[in-house]
Enzyme design. Structure first.
Site, PDB file in Angstrom:
ATOM      1  N   GLY A  10     -67.013  29.810  17.925  1.00  0.00           N
ATOM      2  CA  GLY A  10     -65.894  30.586  17.408  1.00  0.00           C
ATOM      3  C   GLY A  10     -65.456  31.682  18.346  1.00  0.00           C
ATOM      4  O   GLY A  10     -65.185  32.812  17.924  1.00  0.00           O
ATOM      5  N   ALA A  11     -65.345  31.347  19.640  1.00  0.00           N
ATOM      6  CA  ALA A  11     -65.093  32.378  20.655  1.00  0.00           C
ATOM      7  C   ALA A  11     -63.627  32.517  21.047  1.00  0.00           C
ATOM      8  O   ALA A  11     -63.321  33.233  21.993  1.00  0.00           O
ATOM      9  CB  ALA A  11     -65.926  32.085  21.902  1.00  0.00           C
ATOM     10  N   SER A  12     -62.733  31.876  20.316  1.00  0.00           N
ATOM     11  CA  SER A  12     -61.328  31.930  20.708  1.00  0.00           C
ATOM     12  C   SER A  12     -60.601  33.167  20.200  1.00  0.00           C
ATOM     13  O   SER A  12     -59.435  33.393  20.549  1.00  0.00           O
ATOM     14  CB  SER A  12     -60.591  30.671  20.227  1.00  0.00           C
ATOM     15  OG  SER A  12     -60.603  30.599  18.812  1.00  0.00           O
ATOM     16  N   SER A 142     -72.321  39.067   7.483  1.00  0.00           N
ATOM     17  CA  SER A 142     -71.260  39.977   7.028  1.00  0.00           C
ATOM     18  C   SER A 142     -71.826  40.922   5.989  1.00  0.00           C
ATOM     19  O   SER A 142     -72.795  40.584   5.282  1.00  0.00           O
ATOM     20  CB  SER A 142     -70.114  39.180   6.408  1.00  0.00           C
ATOM     21  OG  SER A 142     -69.217  40.028   5.704  1.00  0.00           O
ATOM     22  N   TYR A 156     -67.397  32.940   0.518  1.00  0.00           N
ATOM     23  CA  TYR A 156     -67.677  33.523   1.835  1.00  0.00           C
ATOM     24  C   TYR A 156     -68.919  34.410   1.752  1.00  0.00           C
ATOM     25  O   TYR A 156     -69.813  34.330   2.603  1.00  0.00           O
ATOM     26  CB  TYR A 156     -66.476  34.342   2.296  1.00  0.00           C
ATOM     27  CG  TYR A 156     -66.685  35.083   3.595  1.00  0.00           C
ATOM     28  CD1 TYR A 156     -66.626  34.415   4.818  1.00  0.00           C
ATOM     29  CD2 TYR A 156     -66.920  36.454   3.609  1.00  0.00           C
ATOM     30  CE1 TYR A 156     -66.815  35.085   6.013  1.00  0.00           C
ATOM     31  CE2 TYR A 156     -67.113  37.134   4.805  1.00  0.00           C
ATOM     32  CZ  TYR A 156     -67.051  36.452   5.998  1.00  0.00           C
ATOM     33  OH  TYR A 156     -67.246  37.128   7.181  1.00  0.00           O
ATOM     34  N   ALA A 158     -71.353  34.211  -0.379  1.00  0.00           N
ATOM     35  CA  ALA A 158     -72.516  33.352  -0.583  1.00  0.00           C
ATOM     36  C   ALA A 158     -72.968  32.721   0.731  1.00  0.00           C
ATOM     37  O   ALA A 158     -74.169  32.649   1.023  1.00  0.00           O
ATOM     38  CB  ALA A 158     -72.195  32.270  -1.607  1.00  0.00           C
ATOM     39  N   LYS A 160     -72.509  33.872   3.750  1.00  0.00           N
ATOM     40  CA  LYS A 160     -73.052  34.876   4.657  1.00  0.00           C
ATOM     41  C   LYS A 160     -74.420  35.382   4.187  1.00  0.00           C
ATOM     42  O   LYS A 160     -75.267  35.759   4.999  1.00  0.00           O
ATOM     43  CB  LYS A 160     -72.064  36.033   4.808  1.00  0.00           C
ATOM     44  CG  LYS A 160     -70.782  35.643   5.546  1.00  0.00           C
ATOM     45  CD  LYS A 160     -71.071  35.172   6.959  1.00  0.00           C
ATOM     46  CE  LYS A 160     -69.808  34.911   7.756  1.00  0.00           C
ATOM     47  NZ  LYS A 160     -70.085  34.581   9.180  1.00  0.00           N
TER      48      LYS A 160
END
Length: 249
Positions: A10-12, A142, A156, A158, A160
């Site tokens: 997820g580096a974009s 998160s 989300y 849950a 994380k």
């Protein structure tokens, strides 16, 4: 010359981009992945080369697809044969109210964020084991996984929370092999995720942060780089909060 080799998912954009640049600045060779932003990922790769990365590879990755994960690991094995750092940053964050989340969206979030983190970490273990010296996995969770969903979706939060449990479990299982596993829990950070909030919702969230405003991706990235470095060799199973004071233990 041997460089520390790092894979960042997820580096974009956002935290993933900032983490890639931090690792580039300390001389890591990088392999960055993206889901749908090919042009942005290519630009990040150029920025990383300019920042000092001796080598940068870019791959598309679908964290829900085991064959996509296998193909990435096969490429890493062929090109590098070993891996020192894995940063599990890729994920999705819908803001759907809990009473509107259907089963398909629940599966999308849980499979991308939690299942994807598990599958990729497990698949990368042979590469981590093949590397000499310090090896580090950094999972991006998160604050939602610690306190529950407020603005973000319940699914989300849950996912994380599951990542925090995976972090502690992997840390216990892998410590004997010298592989460290830690988590970073960002609070509200200016990114594509928080850009989904507009108007009163965004203003209300910003006003709830004791330090006064959203963080920046770079505020999180330097901690990722620190945990990835050999100077953190005695840290595993830990969670690092970067939340502007929203949650204080």
């Amino acid at each position: 010359m041997t460089f520390r080799r790092a894979l960042i998912t997820g580096a974009s954009s956002g935290i993933g981009t900032a983490a890639a640049l931090e690792l580039a600045e300390i001389g890591c060779a990088l392999w960055i992945t993206y889901s749908g932003r090919a042009a942005e990922a290519a630009e990040v790769a150029e920025q990383c080369r300019a920042a000092g990365a001796p080598e940068v590879h870019v791959s598309q990755l679908d964290l829900r697809d085991g064959s996509s994960i296998d193909a990435l690991i096969a490429d890493l094995t062929l090109q590098w044969g070993a891996l020192h750092v894995l940063v599990n940053n890729g994920g999705v964050c819908p803001y759907t109210p809990y009473d509107e989340i259907d089963a398909d969206e629940w599966d999308l979030v849980m499979e991308t964020n939690a299942r994807g983190t598990f599958l990729l970490t497990r698949a990368a273990l042979p590469l981590l084991r093949a590397a000499s010296g310090d090896r580090s996995v950094v999972n991006i969770s998160s604050i939602a996984g610690q306190v529950g969903a407020l603005q973000t979706g319940l699914h989300y939060a849950a996912s994380k929370g599951a990542i925090l449990a995976l972090t502690r479990s992997f840390a216990r299982h892998l410590a004997g092999e010298g592989i460290r596993v830690n988590a970073v829990t960002p609070g509200p950070v200016a990114s594509a995720i928080t850009d989904q909030l507009q108007g009163e919702g965004r203003t209300k969230l910003a006003s709830s942060i004791p330090l006064g405003d959203f963080g920046q991706p770079a505020d999180v990235a330097w901690i990722i780089a620190a945990l990835a470095s050999e100077r953190s060799r005695f840290i595993t199973g830990a969670t690092y909060d970067v939340n502007g004071g929203v949650r204080i233990d």
